[in-house]
Scaffold this motif. Structure first.
Motif, PDB file in Angstrom:
ATOM      1  N   PRO A  77      -7.364  -1.230 -13.327  1.00 20.45           N
ATOM      2  CA  PRO A  77      -6.180  -0.718 -12.637  1.00 20.45           C
ATOM      3  C   PRO A  77      -5.520   0.402 -13.433  1.00 20.45           C
ATOM      4  O   PRO A  77      -5.691   0.504 -14.657  1.00 20.45           O
ATOM      5  N   ALA A  97      -3.074   3.575  -2.557  1.00 15.54           N
ATOM      6  CA  ALA A  97      -3.474   2.525  -3.499  1.00 15.54           C
ATOM      7  C   ALA A  97      -2.692   1.252  -3.214  1.00 15.54           C
ATOM      8  O   ALA A  97      -1.655   1.278  -2.542  1.00 15.54           O
ATOM      9  N   LYS A 148     -13.053  -4.630  -3.944  1.00 13.63           N
ATOM     10  CA  LYS A 148     -12.880  -4.806  -5.392  1.00 13.63           C
ATOM     11  C   LYS A 148     -11.403  -4.725  -5.773  1.00 13.63           C
ATOM     12  O   LYS A 148     -10.941  -5.444  -6.660  1.00 13.63           O
ATOM     13  N   ASP A 149     -10.656  -3.864  -5.097  1.00 15.09           N
ATOM     14  CA  ASP A 149      -9.227  -3.726  -5.370  1.00 15.09           C
ATOM     15  C   ASP A 149      -8.464  -4.960  -4.906  1.00 15.09           C
ATOM     16  O   ASP A 149      -7.569  -5.440  -5.603  1.00 15.09           O
ATOM     17  N   HIS A 152     -13.649  -3.025 -13.555  1.00 15.31           N
ATOM     18  CA  HIS A 152     -12.810  -2.439 -12.504  1.00 15.31           C
ATOM     19  C   HIS A 152     -11.386  -2.420 -13.044  1.00 15.31           C
ATOM     20  O   HIS A 152     -10.780  -3.472 -13.225  1.00 15.31           O
ATOM     21  N   ILE A 166      -9.274   2.305  -1.059  1.00 17.65           N
ATOM     22  CA  ILE A 166      -9.116   0.889  -1.382  1.00 17.65           C
ATOM     23  C   ILE A 166     -10.329   0.125  -0.864  1.00 17.65           C
ATOM     24  O   ILE A 166     -10.702   0.258   0.300  1.00 17.65           O
ATOM     25  N   ARG A 171       0.868  -1.182   0.000  1.00 18.24           N
ATOM     26  CA  ARG A 171       0.000   0.000   0.000  1.00 18.24           C
ATOM     27  C   ARG A 171       0.901   1.227   0.000  1.00 18.24           C
ATOM     28  O   ARG A 171       1.677   1.446   0.932  1.00 18.24           O
ATOM     29  N   LEU A 200      -4.113  -0.040  -7.813  1.00 21.11           N
ATOM     30  CA  LEU A 200      -5.546  -0.263  -7.630  1.00 21.11           C
ATOM     31  C   LEU A 200      -6.101   0.615  -6.526  1.00 21.11           C
ATOM     32  O   LEU A 200      -5.592   0.617  -5.398  1.00 21.11           O
ATOM     33  N   VAL A 201      -7.139   1.355  -6.856  1.00 23.15           N
ATOM     34  CA  VAL A 201      -7.910   2.128  -5.889  1.00 23.15           C
ATOM     35  C   VAL A 201      -9.276   2.345  -6.520  1.00 23.15           C
ATOM     36  O   VAL A 201      -9.385   2.523  -7.729  1.00 23.15           O
ATOM     37  N   THR A 202     -10.305   2.271  -5.719  1.00 19.37           N
ATOM     38  CA  THR A 202     -11.653   2.504  -6.234  1.00 19.37           C
ATOM     39  C   THR A 202     -11.918   3.998  -6.151  1.00 19.37           C
ATOM     40  O   THR A 202     -12.298   4.528  -5.103  1.00 19.37           O
TER      41      THR A 202
END
Length: 95
Positions: free
Chosen positions: A56, A25, A80-81, A54, A77, A21, A69-71
């Protein structure tokens, strides 16, 4: 979908080899044997991401591909990530 807590993210990362992290993200950089191997992996990840709706962020630097990955719609996060990170691991394997 709710943003995960720091504890939930830390717990999830333990099961996601190669991910960390940083900058809000989940990120993983993968070095491939050739540039085209990296492009092939990006294509396979893109197909999966499209099927899940979704996507990346992907940075390609010669043989090194970084996935982030981040929503964005949730502002952090989410599960889904974590699921996408696991799927990316399955696609690119252990490198």
């Amino acid at each position: 979908m709710a943003v995960l807590t720091d504890e939930e993210i830390d717990s999830a990362i333990k099961d996601l080899g190669g991910w960390e992290r940083t900058g809000g993200a989940l990120r993983r950089s993968v070095k491939f044997l050739t540039f085209l191997d990296g492009i092939d992996a990006v294509h396979r990840v893109a197909e999966h991401a499209e099927s899940k709706d979704h996507h990346p962020d992907i940075d390609i630097r010669w043989r090194t591909v970084t996935f982030a990955l981040v929503t964005h719609s949730e502002g952090g996060i989410t599960d889904k990530d974590v699921q996408m990170a696991s799927a990316i691991n399955g696609i690119v394997g252990d490198r």
